[in-house]
Scaffold this active site. Structure first.
Site, mmCIF file in Angstrom:
data_model
loop_
_atom_site.group_PDB
_atom_site.id
_atom_site.type_symbol
_atom_site.label_atom_id
_atom_site.label_comp_id
_atom_site.label_asym_id
_atom_site.label_seq_id
_atom_site.Cartn_x
_atom_site.Cartn_y
_atom_site.Cartn_z
ATOM 1 N N GLU A 61 35.367 117.440 -24.352
ATOM 2 C CA GLU A 61 34.973 116.322 -23.476
ATOM 3 C C GLU A 61 35.609 116.608 -22.130
ATOM 4 O O GLU A 61 36.825 116.565 -21.991
ATOM 5 C CB GLU A 61 35.446 114.993 -24.067
ATOM 6 C CG GLU A 61 34.823 113.780 -23.386
ATOM 7 C CD GLU A 61 35.657 113.280 -22.220
ATOM 8 O OE1 GLU A 61 35.356 113.704 -21.081
ATOM 9 O OE2 GLU A 61 36.592 112.508 -22.442
ATOM 10 N N CYS A 78 37.504 109.437 -17.199
ATOM 11 C CA CYS A 78 36.369 110.371 -17.196
ATOM 12 C C CYS A 78 35.039 109.634 -17.050
ATOM 13 O O CYS A 78 34.102 110.155 -16.438
ATOM 14 C CB CYS A 78 36.382 111.224 -18.458
ATOM 15 S SG CYS A 78 36.536 110.301 -19.983
#
Length: 459
Positions: free
Chosen positions: A231, A265
């Site tokens: 990720e 994020c």
């Protein structure tokens, strides 16, 4: 012996020193995790569940102390730290409740449906978890909960600036009764980390971080034929369409850009606004960003704390400077105050275009890039004009239209409609393109590191 130090970004004061482990000491941790796994794997999913529930209880018992530790180590607002701990407790409880069914054996047929087959989701061993600093407890927990339920062991290499948080989580798990060795925290350098990926007892690697770091980790894992889940952050676009509720969009976009001091994020980072509502949105957005109270992250009235470190401050400052030199216009912020601590103000950049860090890259801090689109179709085009594809958002009063755009056109792993949020235990989390691959949460994470084993019965 080599040491690392943790520094409070709000005060620039040292918190603690930690010894970096030798290769042999780190490998001994891998061995102990594998040894614990060989016993843990024998338990049924239902037998594992109470351990996860007990960890959730211990997390809540230590919520205040954990939140304080996170605030000291990376500048997170104290109230956000408490919210993070609660999310982690919910993840453990969700996994305990849903794991046994999600990972249960599946009855199948073979030989044209004439014979019986069974698919089992078997644990594979030690999973190496490499995690960043922005959510010091949540990032390790979303890996740990899923893999404990699957029957695996986990070793964690946390970001050095939040070493104390990683060790605190390890202690909580042991106090909750998790078998010794099943979850181990390593303090190692990058070279030793690469050797751990290659270790014969490590069966999978999961990492959250930058796309540059992800390329390295993914390459080392692939070279050693280890499955990986990556990720890798994003430059999420939030679209403000012609029929958007501007008041809602502005309020939500401010929240989405500044949550966790802008170091998330799935933060809203690029704001792609259609020409018809551009001026109305921008005026109100800048006004609200200007009004944000920056200061001590432990103060309840503070809305924006410091960036996590001097390195992060320097990176954000450089990205803004390069964007401005390339033609971006600073509408507010853009210049750090002369004070102790790594404080960077809420900043709005307009006229952002390709070639600028504000358009092309992920700015991991409270900096908003505003981009004007001709119309709704152009806004969707701009949103997808990115090497990243983690999350994004759409503001429109027509929910069906927004849903269709999200489903059929938005090239990301997650889309928010008329809202902002970070993660939910019942929904998959992950991205596409340079944002990585694999999924966590929503039951998906529990099946990333298992052996989907086909068993053929003769009748």
């Amino acid at each position: 012996m080599t040491q690392i130090s943790t520094i409070n970004p709000a005060t620039d004061a040292k918190i603690a020193d930690y010894d970096v482990m030798t290769r042999d000491a780190a490998f001994a941790k891998v061995q102990s995790c594998h040894d614990a796994f060989t016993e843990w794997r024998q338990k049924s999913h239902a037998e594992r569940a109470p351990y996860l529930t007990a960890i959730a209880e211990k997390l809540r018992e230590n919520s205040d102390a954990l939140a304080e530790m996170m605030t000291k180590e990376m500048g997170k607002l104290l109230r956000d730290g408490k919210t993070e701990v609660e999310l982690c407790a919910r993840i453990f409880e969700y996994t305990a409740e849903n794991g046994p069914d999600a990972l249960a054996d599946e009855e199948r047929t073979h030989s044209g449906g004439k014979k019986r087959g069974v698919v089992t989701y078997s644990p594979i061993g030690v999973i190496y978890s490499i995690q960043p600093w922005n959510f010091p407890i949540y990032q390790p927990v979303r890996v740990l909960a899923a893999n404990l339920m699957a029957g695996n062991g986990v070793i964690l290499k946390h970001a050095s600036i939040c070493t104390g948080s990683g060790l605190f989580l390890e202690r909580i798990c042991r106090e909750a009764g998790l078998p010794e060795g099943l979850f181990e925290v390593l303090i190692v350098d990058h070279d030793t980390s690469d050797e751990i990926i290659a270790h014969e007892l490590v069966r999978g690697v999961t990492m959250t971080g930058s796309d540059g770091a992800g390329r390295h980790i993914g390459t080392v894992a692939t070279k050693n034929l280890k499955k990986s889940v990556l990720e890798l952050g994003s430059n999420d676009a939030y679209l403000v369409l012609e029929d958007a509720d501007i008041e809602l969009a502005v309020k939500t976009c401010v929240q989405g850009r500044l949550y966790n001091n802008g170091e998330t994020c799935v933060s809203a980072k690029r704001f792609v606004v259609t020409e018809a509502v551009y001026d109305a949105f921008l005026d109100a957005f800048v006004e609200q960003m200007k009004a944000i109270r920056m200061g001590d992250p432990s103060n309840e009235k503070t809305q924006l704390g410091p960036l996590s470190s001097k390195d992060q401050f320097d990176t954000v400052s450089e990205q803004v400077e390069k964007s401005v030199k390339a033609g971006a216009k600073v509408l507010c912020g853009g210049e750090a105050p002369d004070q102790t601590g790594q404080y960077y103000p809420a900043t709005v950049l307009a006229d952002c275009k390709p070639g600028m860090p504000a358009y092309d890259d992920e700015i991991f801090g409270p900096v908003a890039a505003v981009i004007k689109a001709k119309d709704d179709a152009d806004a969707m085009r701009i949103a997808n004009d990115s090497r990243y594809g983690l999350g994004g958002g759409i503001f429109s009063k027509d929910e069906d239209k927004a849903l269709a755009l999200a489903r059929d056109h938005f090239d990301t792993g997650m889309v928010r409609i008329n809202s902002f949020g970070a993660a939910d235990p019942n929904m998959p989390f992950g991205g596409v393109k340079d944002s990585g691959y694999g999924r966590e949460h929503g039951g998906f994470g529990m099946k990333e590191f298992v052996n989907a084993k086909a068993i053929y019965l003769p009748s």
